[in-house]
Design a protein around this motif. Structure first.
Motif, PDB file in Angstrom:
ATOM      1  N   ASP A   1       0.842  -1.207   0.000  1.00  0.00           N
ATOM      2  CA  ASP A   1       0.000   0.000   0.000  1.00  0.00           C
ATOM      3  C   ASP A   1       0.872   1.250   0.000  1.00  0.00           C
ATOM      4  O   ASP A   1       0.593   2.221  -0.706  1.00  0.00           O
TER       5      ASP A   1
ATOM      6  N   GLU B   1      -2.011  -3.985   9.058  1.00  0.00           N
ATOM      7  CA  GLU B   1      -3.221  -3.558   8.335  1.00  0.00           C
ATOM      8  C   GLU B   1      -2.905  -3.469   6.850  1.00  0.00           C
ATOM      9  O   GLU B   1      -1.870  -2.953   6.447  1.00  0.00           O
TER      10      GLU B   1
ATOM     11  N   THR C   1      -4.869  -3.336   2.645  1.00  0.00           N
ATOM     12  CA  THR C   1      -6.075  -3.270   1.830  1.00  0.00           C
ATOM     13  C   THR C   1      -6.015  -4.347   0.739  1.00  0.00           C
ATOM     14  O   THR C   1      -4.967  -4.958   0.517  1.00  0.00           O
ATOM     15  N   GLY C   2      -7.130  -4.535   0.061  1.00  0.00           N
ATOM     16  CA  GLY C   2      -7.175  -5.498  -1.045  1.00  0.00           C
ATOM     17  C   GLY C   2      -6.168  -5.164  -2.128  1.00  0.00           C
ATOM     18  O   GLY C   2      -5.615  -6.054  -2.779  1.00  0.00           O
ATOM     19  N   ALA C   3      -5.888  -3.866  -2.299  1.00  0.00           N
ATOM     20  CA  ALA C   3      -4.931  -3.453  -3.315  1.00  0.00           C
ATOM     21  C   ALA C   3      -3.532  -3.975  -2.993  1.00  0.00           C
ATOM     22  O   ALA C   3      -2.777  -4.359  -3.883  1.00  0.00           O
TER      23      ALA C   3
ATOM     24  N   THR D   1      -2.721  -6.722  -1.346  1.00  0.00           N
ATOM     25  CA  THR D   1      -2.573  -8.176  -1.421  1.00  0.00           C
ATOM     26  C   THR D   1      -2.486  -8.687  -2.859  1.00  0.00           C
ATOM     27  O   THR D   1      -1.838  -9.693  -3.125  1.00  0.00           O
TER      28      THR D   1
ATOM     29  N   THR E   1      -5.960   3.744  -7.039  1.00  0.00           N
ATOM     30  CA  THR E   1      -5.608   4.980  -6.337  1.00  0.00           C
ATOM     31  C   THR E   1      -5.406   6.146  -7.305  1.00  0.00           C
ATOM     32  O   THR E   1      -5.893   7.252  -7.057  1.00  0.00           O
TER      33      THR E   1
ATOM     34  N   ASP F   1      -8.378 -10.171  -1.529  1.00  0.00           N
ATOM     35  CA  ASP F   1      -8.745  -8.806  -1.918  1.00  0.00           C
ATOM     36  C   ASP F   1     -10.203  -8.537  -1.564  1.00  0.00           C
ATOM     37  O   ASP F   1     -10.539  -7.552  -0.915  1.00  0.00           O
TER      38      ASP F   1
ATOM     39  N   LYS G   1     -12.101  -9.989   0.495  1.00  0.00           N
ATOM     40  CA  LYS G   1     -12.376 -10.111   1.922  1.00  0.00           C
ATOM     41  C   LYS G   1     -12.129  -8.818   2.697  1.00  0.00           C
ATOM     42  O   LYS G   1     -12.642  -8.632   3.784  1.00  0.00           O
ATOM     43  N   GLN G   2     -11.270  -7.951   2.150  1.00  0.00           N
ATOM     44  CA  GLN G   2     -10.843  -6.778   2.915  1.00  0.00           C
ATOM     45  C   GLN G   2     -11.917  -5.695   2.941  1.00  0.00           C
ATOM     46  O   GLN G   2     -12.593  -5.457   1.946  1.00  0.00           O
TER      47      GLN G   2
ATOM     48  N   ALA H   1     -11.292  -2.475   3.269  1.00  0.00           N
ATOM     49  CA  ALA H   1     -10.795  -1.430   2.375  1.00  0.00           C
ATOM     50  C   ALA H   1     -10.031  -2.097   1.244  1.00  0.00           C
ATOM     51  O   ALA H   1      -9.266  -3.038   1.474  1.00  0.00           O
ATOM     52  N   ARG H   2     -10.244  -1.625   0.030  1.00  0.00           N
ATOM     53  CA  ARG H   2      -9.586  -2.279  -1.104  1.00  0.00           C
ATOM     54  C   ARG H   2      -8.758  -1.318  -1.942  1.00  0.00           C
ATOM     55  O   ARG H   2      -8.329  -1.656  -3.032  1.00  0.00           O
ATOM     56  N   GLN H   3      -8.563  -0.093  -1.439  1.00  0.00           N
ATOM     57  CA  GLN H   3      -7.700   0.854  -2.141  1.00  0.00           C
ATOM     58  C   GLN H   3      -6.627   1.340  -1.174  1.00  0.00           C
ATOM     59  O   GLN H   3      -6.917   1.659  -0.029  1.00  0.00           O
ATOM     60  N   SER H   4      -5.396   1.412  -1.676  1.00  0.00           N
ATOM     61  CA  SER H   4      -4.263   1.728  -0.811  1.00  0.00           C
ATOM     62  C   SER H   4      -4.453   3.020  -0.009  1.00  0.00           C
ATOM     63  O   SER H   4      -4.056   3.111   1.145  1.00  0.00           O
TER      64      SER H   4
ATOM     65  N   LYS I   1      -6.906   4.047   1.332  1.00  0.00           N
ATOM     66  CA  LYS I   1      -7.828   3.856   2.454  1.00  0.00           C
ATOM     67  C   LYS I   1      -7.203   3.060   3.587  1.00  0.00           C
ATOM     68  O   LYS I   1      -7.892   2.678   4.527  1.00  0.00           O
ATOM     69  N   ASN I   2      -5.898   2.799   3.508  1.00  0.00           N
ATOM     70  CA  ASN I   2      -5.207   2.107   4.598  1.00  0.00           C
ATOM     71  C   ASN I   2      -4.959   3.111   5.726  1.00  0.00           C
ATOM     72  O   ASN I   2      -4.059   3.939   5.659  1.00  0.00           O
TER      73      ASN I   2
END
Lengths: 418, 101
Positions: A134, A293, A295-297, A299, A314, B57, B59-60, B62-65, B67-68
Motif C-alpha cells: 500500500d 493492516e 487493503t485489497g490493493a 494483497t 488509487t 482482496d 475479503k478486505q 478497504a480495497r484501495q491503498s 484507504k489504509n
C-alpha cells in the motif's frame, strides 16, 4: 565478486548441482536472461554475471538439480533464541497462498491467520509486506500522477521526475534485467522502492519508535518472500535507509534495511525445525497491529496485473476525485503474456478527458518489444508493469515446487522401472 | 525354371538402425507428451494461487491503498507525505548501470 554486482551484493544464489544435472535442457527454456550454458545432454552451468537470480530454472527443473544456496534459516533461529533481538517477520502477499502446500494443503489455500499464528509461536513480531505494498502504491502512484500532470497536462513541476512511460520497480529480477540489459532506459523505472525496500525502513524507524518501542539496532528484519531474487535485492548497498536515518539522529550502527530473506520454502523448513505445523496452530488475526493492516490493493501485488490494478484504483481517485465504481479490473488480469488497456479518465478540476494507456507484462522475455518501442521513442504507454515470473510472484522462484505436476518426470514415476 | 529371386541388400547398418529407432522413439514420446497438454493444464496451480489472492482482496474492508488508515497514520505521525523529501530519503532509490560493473 562476480561481474555485474556491486560490492557486498549477493551473487550466485542459484546453482546447478553437477552431480544431479541430466542435461535435459528444460531450464534454458525457462531462463529469462539466457544465463544457462550447456549443450543438450551435457551438464549445465549458470553464468552468474548474466543471471537475474529469479529461480525459475530451480522451480521447473524436472530432476531437482538446482539449488538456492543462500540459507539463513539457522541464523534466524539463533536470533529468535537469543532473547535480546526483536525479530520482525515481514511477509509478502504471495506467501499466504502457497505456504499451505508445504504442509499438505491444496495450492492457493489462503492461510493468513494460520501463518501469523505460526510466526508468533516461533517468536516473530509481525509486519505485513501488504502494508508496504500500500505504501508503494502511495509513492509510485503519486510519482505517476505527477508525471502525467507534467508531461500530459503540461503543468509546472519543480520535482525531479523520470520520463514516461513509467515502469514498475517492485520485481528485483526485472529491475536487474533493466539495469543489466537496457541500462540506458533505467530512468523509466519508478524511483519508488519495491515493497521490500519500504518494509525495512518502516519496521526500523516507525516500527522501532512507535510500535514495538525498541532500539532500531535491536531489530532483526527477516523478509519472507516467494522469491530468490529478493535475497539479492535485500543486499543492495543503497538499501540502508533506516541506518542512514538514525545516523542523522545520533546513532552509529550500520545495517541493511532487511537483514536476511527467507523464501516460502525456507519458512516452511524453519517452522518444521521448530515443530510448528500450520495445519494445527492457533490462528492469529493481528487486528491491533497497525503494521499488519492492509487493503485489497496491497494483497493483489502478488499476481500479474496486481500492481497495475492497485495503482489504477488509487491513481483514478487522485486524478478524478471519485472512487472507481467497479474495483475489479478484468483487462489486466489473467495469464496472457502482454495485456494492454486504455483507461478513460475525466480530470477533477478541468473536466478534461484523457486516456491512460497501460500495459502489463509477465515473463521478462516478453518485455523486449516494449523496450524497443521506448528506445525508439514510440511507446504509446504511460505505465507498464513488469513481473519476471510467469503469473507473477505467486509462481516465484522461492515458492513450493511442483504442487501438481509441472515436472513431467513426476507423471511417469508410477510406471517407470527405477 | 530356375528360381533367381534375390533379396535386396540391406543398405542400413546396425548403428544406423539403432539411431533411427532412437530418433523415432524420441519423436513418439515427445509427441505423446505434447498431446498431454490438451488434458493437463500446467498453469493450474498458478491460477489457484492467484484466485487465493483475489479472494483475499474481496475479503478486505478497504480495497484501495489510500484507504489504509494505519498507513495514513504513519505519514501523519512522522509528519510527511508521499514523494516529500523524507519520503524520497526513505522510500525512493536510484538505479545503476550494471553492464559496466
Amino acid at each position: 565478486m562476480s561481474k555485474s554486482y556491486q560490492k557486498n551484493e549477493l551473487d550466485s544464489i542459484i546453482k546447478i548441482d553437477e552431480q544431479k544435472c541430466k542435461g535435459c535442457d528444460t531450464c534454458t527454456a525457462f531462463c529469462p536472461a539466457d544465463a544457462i550454458d550447456g549443450a543438450y545432454g551435457a551438464v549445465h552451468k549458470i553464468d552468474s554475471s548474466r543471471c537475474l537470480q529469479c529461480g525459475q530454472c530451480l522451480i521447473n527443473c524436472p530432476f531437482g538439480a538446482i539449488d538456492d544456496t543462500v540459507d539463513a534459516v539457522d541464523l534466524v533461529m539463533s536470533k529468535l533464541k537469543d532473547g535480546k533481538t526483536t525479530v520482525v517477520a515481514t511477509i509478502a502477499p504471495a506467501v499466504r497462498v502457497a505456504l499451505g502446500e508445504e504442509f499438505g494443503m491444496e495450492p492457493g489455500k489462503l492461510v493468513t491467520e494460520q501463518m501469523y499464528g505460526a510466526l508468533k509461536e516461533a517468536g516473530f513480531k509481525i509486519m505485513d509486506v501488504n502494508f508496504a505494498a500500500d505504501n508503494t502504491i502511495m509513492e509510485e502512484g503519486t510519482e505517476l500522477v505527477h508525471k502525467i500532470q507534467k508531461y500530459v497536462l503540461g503543468m509546472d513541476s519543480h520535482e525531479e521526475l523520470g520520463p514516461l512511460p513509467q515502469f514498475t520497480s517492485c520485481c528485483p529480477a526485472w529491475v536487474r534485467y533493466m539495469e543489466l540489459y537496457s541500462p540506458t532506459l533505467r530512468k523509466h523505472l519508478s524511483s519508488a522502492k519495491s515493497p521490500q525496500g519500504m518494509a525495512g525502513p518502516v519496521a526500523k524507524i516507525y516500527g522501532a519508535s512507535e510500535i514495538w518501542k525498541v532500539a532500531p539496532e535491536s531489530i532483526f528484519c527477516v523478509g519472507i518472500y516467494p522469491c530468490t531474487a529478493k535475497k539479492m535485492e535485500a543486499s543492495r548497498p543503497e538499501f540502508t535507509a533506516a541506518a542512514d536515518y538514525w545516523k542523522k539522529r545520533g546513532h552509529t550502527a550500520t545495517y541493511q534495511d532487511t537483514d536476511v530473506v527467507l523464501t516460502t520454502r525456507d519458512l516452511a523448513r524453519l517452522l518444521k525445525k521448530l515443530n510448528i505445523d500450520i495445519t494445527n496452530v492457533k490462528p492469529a488475526e493481528e487486528k491491533d497491529n497497525p503494521l499488519a493492516e492492509y487493503t485489497g490493493a496491497g494483497t493483489i501485488f502478488g499476481a500479474t496485473g496486481g500492481v497495475m490494478e492497485a495503482a489504477l484504483r488509487t491513481a483514478y481517485f487522485v486524478l478524478t476525485g471519485e472512487e472507481l465504481s467497479q474495483l475489479k479490473y478484468e483487462p489486466v488480469r489473467g495469464l496472457k503474456e502482454v495485456k494492454k488497456a486504455d483507461v478513460p479518465i475525466k480530470l477533477k478540476n478541468s473536466g478534461k478527458e484523457i486516456t491512460l494507456k497501460v500495459a502489463v507484462v509477465h515473463g521478462t522475455k516478453n518485455v523486449e518489444p516494449l523496450l524497443e518501442e521506448v528506445k525508439d521513442g514510440k511507446s504509446p504507454y504511460h505505465f507498464i508493469e513488469v513481473m519476471n515470473c510467469p503469473g507473477g510472484c505467486v509462481n516465484g522462484g522461492g515458492q513450493p515446487i511442483n504442487p501438481m505436476g509441472t515436472s513431467w518426470t513426476g507423471k511417469f514415476k508410477a510406471f517407470l522401472p527405477w | 525354371m530356375q528360381y533367381d529371386y534375390k533379396e535386396k541388400e540391406v543398405k542400413i547398418n546396425r548403428r544406423e538402425f539403432l539411431g533411427f529407432i532412437g530418433v523415432l522413439t524420441a519423436a513418439i514420446w515427445s509427441g505423446l507428451y505434447a498431446v498431454t497438454d490438451v488434458f493437463v493444464d500446467r498453469t493450474k496451480y498458478i491460477k489457484m494461487r492467484t484466485a487465493g489472492l483475489y479472494q483475499d482482496d474481496e475479503k478486505q474492508a478497504a480495497r484501495q491503498s489510500h484507504k489504509n488508515k494505519s498507513l495514513m497514520n504513519m505519514y501523519k505521525s512522522l509528519n510527511f507525505s508521499p514523494t516529500s523529501p523524507l519520503a524520497e530519503e526513505l522510500f525512493h532509490t536510484h538505479y545503476i548501470d550494471r553492464s559496466v560493473l
